[in-house]
Design a protein around this motif. Sequence first.
Motif, PDB file in Angstrom:
ATOM      1  N   VAL A 131      -8.243  -6.292 -20.343  1.00  0.00           N
ATOM      2  CA  VAL A 131      -8.284  -6.945 -19.031  1.00  0.00           C
ATOM      3  C   VAL A 131      -8.357  -5.890 -17.935  1.00  0.00           C
ATOM      4  CG1 VAL A 131      -6.983  -8.359 -17.386  1.00  0.00           C
ATOM      5  CG2 VAL A 131      -7.066  -9.013 -19.807  1.00  0.00           C
ATOM      6  N   TRP A 132      -7.533  -4.851 -18.072  1.00  0.00           N
ATOM      7  CA  TRP A 132      -7.524  -3.777 -17.069  1.00  0.00           C
ATOM      8  C   TRP A 132      -8.903  -3.111 -16.987  1.00  0.00           C
ATOM      9  CZ3 TRP A 132      -8.635   1.206 -16.101  1.00  0.00           C
ATOM     10  CH2 TRP A 132      -8.028   1.815 -14.991  1.00  0.00           C
ATOM     11  N   LEU A 133      -9.457  -2.769 -18.138  1.00  0.00           N
ATOM     12  CA  LEU A 133     -10.743  -2.074 -18.157  1.00  0.00           C
ATOM     13  C   LEU A 133     -11.858  -2.940 -17.583  1.00  0.00           C
ATOM     14  CD1 LEU A 133     -10.552  -0.395 -21.685  1.00  0.00           C
ATOM     15  CD2 LEU A 133     -10.497   0.774 -19.470  1.00  0.00           C
ATOM     16  N   LEU A 134     -11.859  -4.212 -17.922  1.00  0.00           N
ATOM     17  CA  LEU A 134     -12.895  -5.113 -17.427  1.00  0.00           C
ATOM     18  C   LEU A 134     -12.876  -5.190 -15.903  1.00  0.00           C
ATOM     19  CD1 LEU A 134     -15.076  -7.259 -17.920  1.00  0.00           C
ATOM     20  CD2 LEU A 134     -13.243  -8.963 -18.088  1.00  0.00           C
ATOM     21  N   VAL A 135     -11.691  -5.379 -15.335  1.00  0.00           N
ATOM     22  CA  VAL A 135     -11.578  -5.486 -13.877  1.00  0.00           C
ATOM     23  C   VAL A 135     -11.854  -4.136 -13.217  1.00  0.00           C
ATOM     24  CG1 VAL A 135     -10.027  -6.048 -11.962  1.00  0.00           C
ATOM     25  CG2 VAL A 135      -9.967  -7.407 -14.062  1.00  0.00           C
ATOM     26  N   ALA A 136     -11.337  -3.056 -13.824  1.00  0.00           N
ATOM     27  CA  ALA A 136     -11.510  -1.724 -13.243  1.00  0.00           C
ATOM     28  C   ALA A 136     -12.979  -1.315 -13.187  1.00  0.00           C
ATOM     29  CB  ALA A 136     -10.708  -0.693 -14.044  1.00  0.00           C
ATOM     30  N   PHE A 137     -13.713  -1.541 -14.282  1.00  0.00           N
ATOM     31  CA  PHE A 137     -15.108  -1.140 -14.317  1.00  0.00           C
ATOM     32  C   PHE A 137     -15.993  -2.072 -13.487  1.00  0.00           C
ATOM     33  CE2 PHE A 137     -13.866   1.414 -18.000  1.00  0.00           C
ATOM     34  CZ  PHE A 137     -14.589   2.571 -17.755  1.00  0.00           C
ATOM     35  N   THR A 138     -15.556  -3.313 -13.346  1.00  0.00           N
ATOM     36  CA  THR A 138     -16.349  -4.275 -12.568  1.00  0.00           C
ATOM     37  C   THR A 138     -16.182  -4.062 -11.070  1.00  0.00           C
ATOM     38  OG1 THR A 138     -16.141  -5.944 -14.325  1.00  0.00           O
ATOM     39  CG2 THR A 138     -16.780  -6.721 -12.123  1.00  0.00           C
ATOM     40  N   PHE A 139     -14.923  -3.890 -10.632  1.00  0.00           N
ATOM     41  CA  PHE A 139     -14.650  -3.814  -9.199  1.00  0.00           C
ATOM     42  C   PHE A 139     -14.241  -2.423  -8.711  1.00  0.00           C
ATOM     43  CE2 PHE A 139     -13.739  -8.183 -10.568  1.00  0.00           C
ATOM     44  CZ  PHE A 139     -14.579  -8.876  -9.723  1.00  0.00           C
ATOM     45  N   ARG A 140     -13.893  -1.524  -9.655  1.00  0.00           N
ATOM     46  CA  ARG A 140     -13.508  -0.142  -9.347  1.00  0.00           C
ATOM     47  C   ARG A 140     -12.269  -0.061  -8.441  1.00  0.00           C
ATOM     48  NH1 ARG A 140     -17.353   2.750  -6.508  1.00  0.00           N
ATOM     49  NH2 ARG A 140     -16.148   4.616  -7.016  1.00  0.00           N
ATOM     50  N   TYR A 141     -11.382  -1.001  -8.596  1.00  0.00           N
ATOM     51  CA  TYR A 141     -10.084  -0.969  -7.918  1.00  0.00           C
ATOM     52  C   TYR A 141      -8.998  -0.884  -8.984  1.00  0.00           C
ATOM     53  CZ  TYR A 141     -12.156  -2.476  -3.454  1.00  0.00           C
ATOM     54  OH  TYR A 141     -12.889  -2.566  -2.297  1.00  0.00           O
ATOM     55  N   SER A 142      -8.311   0.242  -9.054  1.00  0.00           N
ATOM     56  CA  SER A 142      -7.247   0.406 -10.037  1.00  0.00           C
ATOM     57  C   SER A 142      -6.131  -0.596  -9.809  1.00  0.00           C
ATOM     58  CB  SER A 142      -6.687   1.830  -9.964  1.00  0.00           C
ATOM     59  OG  SER A 142      -5.598   1.989 -10.853  1.00  0.00           O
ATOM     60  N   SER A 143      -5.801  -0.826  -8.544  1.00  0.00           N
ATOM     61  CA  SER A 143      -4.709  -1.744  -8.230  1.00  0.00           C
ATOM     62  C   SER A 143      -5.050  -3.178  -8.638  1.00  0.00           C
ATOM     63  CB  SER A 143      -4.386  -1.699  -6.739  1.00  0.00           C
ATOM     64  OG  SER A 143      -5.538  -1.975  -5.959  1.00  0.00           O
ATOM     65  N   LEU A 144      -6.276  -3.601  -8.389  1.00  0.00           N
ATOM     66  CA  LEU A 144      -6.690  -4.952  -8.774  1.00  0.00           C
ATOM     67  C   LEU A 144      -6.674  -5.110 -10.289  1.00  0.00           C
ATOM     68  CD1 LEU A 144      -7.743  -7.720  -7.902  1.00  0.00           C
ATOM     69  CD2 LEU A 144     -10.068  -6.778  -7.974  1.00  0.00           C
ATOM     70  N   ALA A 145      -7.081  -4.062 -10.990  1.00  0.00           N
ATOM     71  CA  ALA A 145      -7.054  -4.087 -12.454  1.00  0.00           C
ATOM     72  C   ALA A 145      -5.616  -4.191 -12.958  1.00  0.00           C
ATOM     73  CB  ALA A 145      -7.716  -2.826 -13.007  1.00  0.00           C
ATOM     74  N   ALA A 146      -4.719  -3.436 -12.326  1.00  0.00           N
ATOM     75  CA  ALA A 146      -3.314  -3.465 -12.728  1.00  0.00           C
ATOM     76  C   ALA A 146      -2.692  -4.836 -12.473  1.00  0.00           C
ATOM     77  CB  ALA A 146      -2.536  -2.392 -11.969  1.00  0.00           C
ATOM     78  N   LEU A 147      -3.006  -5.414 -11.335  1.00  0.00           N
ATOM     79  CA  LEU A 147      -2.474  -6.734 -10.994  1.00  0.00           C
ATOM     80  C   LEU A 147      -3.000  -7.801 -11.960  1.00  0.00           C
ATOM     81  CD1 LEU A 147      -2.839  -6.459  -7.119  1.00  0.00           C
ATOM     82  CD2 LEU A 147      -0.677  -6.678  -8.368  1.00  0.00           C
ATOM     83  N   SER A 148      -4.272  -7.708 -12.298  1.00  0.00           N
ATOM     84  CA  SER A 148      -4.869  -8.663 -13.234  1.00  0.00           C
ATOM     85  C   SER A 148      -4.220  -8.546 -14.613  1.00  0.00           C
ATOM     86  CB  SER A 148      -6.373  -8.420 -13.348  1.00  0.00           C
ATOM     87  OG  SER A 148      -7.009  -8.566 -12.091  1.00  0.00           O
ATOM     88  N   ALA A 149      -4.009  -7.301 -15.057  1.00  0.00           N
ATOM     89  CA  ALA A 149      -3.374  -7.079 -16.356  1.00  0.00           C
ATOM     90  C   ALA A 149      -1.927  -7.569 -16.345  1.00  0.00           C
ATOM     91  CB  ALA A 149      -3.434  -5.595 -16.708  1.00  0.00           C
ATOM     92  N   ALA A 150      -1.237  -7.345 -15.224  1.00  0.00           N
ATOM     93  CA  ALA A 150       0.152  -7.785 -15.110  1.00  0.00           C
ATOM     94  C   ALA A 150       0.264  -9.306 -15.190  1.00  0.00           C
ATOM     95  CB  ALA A 150       0.755  -7.287 -13.792  1.00  0.00           C
TER      96      ALA A 150
END
Length: 203
Positions: A131-150
């Motif tokens: 989930v983290w990788l998908l959001v991070a590579f799609t939007f390039r926001y580490s924080s958004l990826a972390a929040l999505s994974a959380a």
Amino acid sequence: MQLALLLIAAYLLGSVPFAVVVSRLFGMADPRTYGSGNPGATNVLRSGNKLAAALTLLGDAFKGWLAVSLATALAGTWGLGTTAIAAAGLAAFLGHVFPIFLGFKGGKGVATAAGVLLGASGWLGLATTGVWLLVAFTFRYSSLAALSAALAAPLLSILLDLGDTWAIAIGGMSALLIWRHKDNIKRLLAGQEGRIGSKKKSA
């Protein structure tokens, strides 16, 4: 007594500040003095040293995984159950967020939480990391990826049937992780959040 020793050991393990340790080994500035000031892998990456950032990420994840793995290994011998193992994982996460070695001012806990999840269940760790990788590579926001994974982690733990104890522990980690990202949430909403790989000058 054994439970207390286990939790203290897990907390101290989680308190090891790999961002600071790795930066010193590489002769770099303390990560608390630039960028977001956060002693974590994402901020170390802002220095431009990708190897240091990768080692920080691995170190922070490893200590979370190790805390759970050691707790699992000792649980049988010490007569402890799943609750103690989950509590040890939570203690390691709290150690990273509130480390005694840095005056209780630590990182946001993303990598350490990932390590805890991997220790709890390989499938849970991989799914949440996905989930983290998908959001991070799609939007390039580490924080958004972390929040999505959380947000995904507690739901995934329920789907994987890890039990109520792990669901509660993971839910607690997720809630604290989201709270630690409150400033990031404000910047995301305002369109001011920095993207992965961007460099920020020291204040």
